[in-house]
Design a protein around this motif. Sequence first.
Motif, PDB file in Angstrom:
ATOM      1  N   GLN A  31      11.876  11.697 -36.819  1.00 21.21           N
ATOM      2  CA  GLN A  31       9.813  11.470 -37.247  1.00 21.21           C
ATOM      3  C   GLN A  31       9.298  12.504 -35.451  1.00 21.21           C
ATOM      4  O   GLN A  31       9.967  12.390 -34.566  1.00 21.21           O
ATOM      5  N   GLY A  32       8.644  12.399 -36.043  1.00 26.70           N
ATOM      6  CA  GLY A  32       8.055  12.549 -34.640  1.00 26.70           C
ATOM      7  C   GLY A  32       6.033  12.553 -35.275  1.00 26.70           C
ATOM      8  O   GLY A  32       6.020  12.385 -35.850  1.00 26.70           O
ATOM      9  N   ASP A  33       4.885  11.951 -34.551  1.00 23.86           N
ATOM     10  CA  ASP A  33       3.700  11.862 -33.817  1.00 23.86           C
ATOM     11  C   ASP A  33       3.117  13.074 -34.242  1.00 23.86           C
ATOM     12  O   ASP A  33       2.663  13.812 -33.215  1.00 23.86           O
ATOM     13  N   ILE A  34       3.090  14.259 -35.453  1.00 24.65           N
ATOM     14  CA  ILE A  34       2.559  15.078 -35.614  1.00 24.65           C
ATOM     15  C   ILE A  34       0.895  15.229 -35.288  1.00 24.65           C
ATOM     16  O   ILE A  34       0.524  14.550 -35.908  1.00 24.65           O
ATOM     17  N   ALA A  35       0.293  16.066 -34.295  1.00 25.09           N
ATOM     18  CA  ALA A  35      -1.012  15.801 -34.414  1.00 25.09           C
ATOM     19  C   ALA A  35      -1.374  16.938 -35.346  1.00 25.09           C
ATOM     20  O   ALA A  35      -1.251  18.506 -35.211  1.00 25.09           O
ATOM     21  N   ALA A  36      -2.644  16.736 -36.113  1.00 26.65           N
ATOM     22  CA  ALA A  36      -3.382  18.109 -36.834  1.00 26.65           C
ATOM     23  C   ALA A  36      -4.472  18.517 -35.498  1.00 26.65           C
ATOM     24  O   ALA A  36      -5.643  17.960 -35.582  1.00 26.65           O
ATOM     25  N   ILE A  37      -4.752  20.214 -36.565  1.00 27.94           N
ATOM     26  CA  ILE A  37      -5.503  20.522 -35.363  1.00 27.94           C
ATOM     27  C   ILE A  37      -6.638  20.821 -36.792  1.00 27.94           C
ATOM     28  O   ILE A  37      -6.726  21.158 -37.478  1.00 27.94           O
ATOM     29  N   ALA A  38      -7.958  20.020 -36.554  1.00 25.91           N
ATOM     30  CA  ALA A  38      -9.234  20.020 -36.524  1.00 25.91           C
ATOM     31  C   ALA A  38     -10.331  20.025 -36.136  1.00 25.91           C
ATOM     32  O   ALA A  38     -10.291  19.942 -35.307  1.00 25.91           O
ATOM     33  N   PRO A  39     -10.953  20.573 -36.876  1.00 21.02           N
ATOM     34  CA  PRO A  39     -12.758  21.214 -35.847  1.00 21.02           C
ATOM     35  C   PRO A  39     -13.480  19.852 -35.954  1.00 21.02           C
ATOM     36  O   PRO A  39     -13.607  19.510 -36.818  1.00 21.02           O
ATOM     37  N   LYS A  40     -14.033  19.844 -35.633  1.00 18.74           N
ATOM     38  CA  LYS A  40     -15.475  18.679 -35.115  1.00 18.74           C
ATOM     39  C   LYS A  40     -16.545  18.994 -35.506  1.00 18.74           C
ATOM     40  O   LYS A  40     -17.381  18.250 -35.783  1.00 18.74           O
ATOM     41  N   ILE A  41     -16.503  20.189 -35.519  1.00 15.53           N
ATOM     42  CA  ILE A  41     -17.588  21.182 -36.059  1.00 15.53           C
ATOM     43  C   ILE A  41     -17.874  21.802 -36.423  1.00 15.53           C
ATOM     44  O   ILE A  41     -16.574  22.808 -36.748  1.00 15.53           O
ATOM     45  N   GLN A  42     -18.654  23.080 -37.735  1.00 14.83           N
ATOM     46  CA  GLN A  42     -18.555  23.426 -38.436  1.00 14.83           C
ATOM     47  C   GLN A  42     -19.210  25.355 -38.018  1.00 14.83           C
ATOM     48  O   GLN A  42     -19.926  24.757 -37.022  1.00 14.83           O
ATOM     49  N   GLY A  43     -18.594  26.314 -38.526  1.00 14.27           N
ATOM     50  CA  GLY A  43     -17.991  27.427 -38.030  1.00 14.27           C
ATOM     51  C   GLY A  43     -16.809  28.581 -38.567  1.00 14.27           C
ATOM     52  O   GLY A  43     -16.120  27.831 -39.606  1.00 14.27           O
ATOM     53  N   TYR A  44     -17.195  29.764 -38.259  1.00 12.64           N
ATOM     54  CA  TYR A  44     -16.418  31.010 -38.900  1.00 12.64           C
ATOM     55  C   TYR A  44     -15.305  30.546 -37.716  1.00 12.64           C
ATOM     56  O   TYR A  44     -15.375  31.070 -36.549  1.00 12.64           O
ATOM     57  N   ARG A  86      -8.491  34.532 -40.295  1.00  6.18           N
ATOM     58  CA  ARG A  86     -10.321  34.658 -39.329  1.00  6.18           C
ATOM     59  C   ARG A  86     -11.124  35.132 -40.494  1.00  6.18           C
ATOM     60  O   ARG A  86     -11.063  35.923 -41.419  1.00  6.18           O
ATOM     61  N   GLY A  87     -12.396  34.273 -40.185  1.00  3.92           N
ATOM     62  CA  GLY A  87     -13.022  34.494 -41.577  1.00  3.92           C
ATOM     63  C   GLY A  87     -13.226  33.197 -41.440  1.00  3.92           C
ATOM     64  O   GLY A  87     -14.731  33.314 -42.778  1.00  3.92           O
ATOM     65  N   ASN A  88     -12.476  32.802 -42.205  1.00  4.54           N
ATOM     66  CA  ASN A  88     -13.405  31.186 -42.831  1.00  4.54           C
ATOM     67  C   ASN A  88     -13.766  30.455 -42.388  1.00  4.54           C
ATOM     68  O   ASN A  88     -14.408  30.544 -41.053  1.00  4.54           O
ATOM     69  N   LEU A  89     -14.766  29.949 -43.302  1.00  2.00           N
ATOM     70  CA  LEU A  89     -15.746  29.026 -42.854  1.00  2.00           C
ATOM     71  C   LEU A  89     -14.983  28.138 -42.577  1.00  2.00           C
ATOM     72  O   LEU A  89     -14.228  27.322 -44.311  1.00  2.00           O
ATOM     73  N   VAL A  90     -15.141  26.552 -41.992  1.00  5.71           N
ATOM     74  CA  VAL A  90     -14.284  25.451 -42.102  1.00  5.71           C
ATOM     75  C   VAL A  90     -15.228  24.289 -40.909  1.00  5.71           C
ATOM     76  O   VAL A  90     -16.158  24.655 -40.283  1.00  5.71           O
ATOM     77  N   SER A  91     -15.171  23.484 -42.093  1.00  4.99           N
ATOM     78  CA  SER A  91     -15.883  21.976 -42.024  1.00  4.99           C
ATOM     79  C   SER A  91     -14.911  21.044 -40.699  1.00  4.99           C
ATOM     80  O   SER A  91     -14.095  21.071 -40.810  1.00  4.99           O
ATOM     81  N   PRO A  92     -16.298  20.536 -40.188  1.00  3.73           N
ATOM     82  CA  PRO A  92     -15.147  19.328 -39.523  1.00  3.73           C
ATOM     83  C   PRO A  92     -15.045  17.898 -40.410  1.00  3.73           C
ATOM     84  O   PRO A  92     -14.778  18.015 -41.664  1.00  3.73           O
TER      85      PRO A  92
END
Length: 365
Positions: A61-74, A246-252
Amino acid sequence: PSGPAPSGPAPTPEVQAPKRGRRRLILGGIAVAILVAAGNYGYGWWTVGRFMVRTDDAYVQGDIAAIAPKIQGYVEEIRVTENQRVAAGDVIARLDDGDYRIALSTAQSRVESQRASLVRIEAQIKAAEAGVSVARAQKLSAEALLHNADLTAARQRALVAGKSAAQAQLDNAESALQQAQAASNGADAQIASAEANVAVLHAQYDEAASQIQALTLAVDQARRNLDLTILRAPYAGVVANLGVERGNLVSPGQRLAAIVPVDKLYIEANYKETQLAGIAPGALVHVSVDALPDAAFEGHVASVAPATGALFSILPPSNATGNFTKVVQRVPVRIDLPADVLADGRLRAGLSVVVEVDSRNPGLK
């Protein structure tokens, strides 16, 4: 009718005896080998095997970190590829930061404007304080005129009483005295007005200063939002499950990738509750990995979970029913691995392993 006669002479007892002797020798050797093997196995089990608490319900096992934004943007740029090693702080991706740069500049300009207002109010306060000084000086002048008018009126009263001056002169002196008194009262009012103006300006300064703090916090928030457009690795590891372009719109909160800390992996072994008597933190553990049949190494028990795995499931079992079937529960046990084993990078999170905890280990005491 009789059958054909044998082609050769029948074997004699002297020929059969060596064959039977060889067969007995082979069977005896096999029996001795079995006995030796059984003895070695029994000795190994008695001295070592009976102290080993084994399970194959164990995984890396491993303490896997999820990379996710806290703000919205392209997504403007992706700096990594799948399965790439990264160090702590390395850039994973960048979001378009144009709007956030404008927001930061706007917040900074508001702070500068407010600071200019403070400078202006400070100048007004100094001018108002100077006005107070002028009013107090006018008060001193008015008091001097009032004193002189009072003395003049007193002399005129005496002269009029002695028939040495005309009544008109006394009337003029009395009028001058009243004017001087009014001027003195006006000077008091001017002092009060100037002091009140200073107090108002001080209140305005305090209000503007308090707004500076709020505007400074807005600048900090805008700068933080700008920094959040850069997604970084929280620690060293390997990029996995990269699911953004690249170019995807991501959400928090949207998961873009994961970081697996290959140098901080551990083993989670699910032991039966009937096996826990021989397991405690610090105990020595022998580990073998299904994916690495030629590898065997040792670890140590780091901790034992405070509850069974079933209690943390989505639907915990409820045994307070009429139909009850006892099921042996399993308790997660965390096993730490040595650094040199993790350094070669062959272990992967999720691999199946077989672990044996040595119940004789001093960690149990």
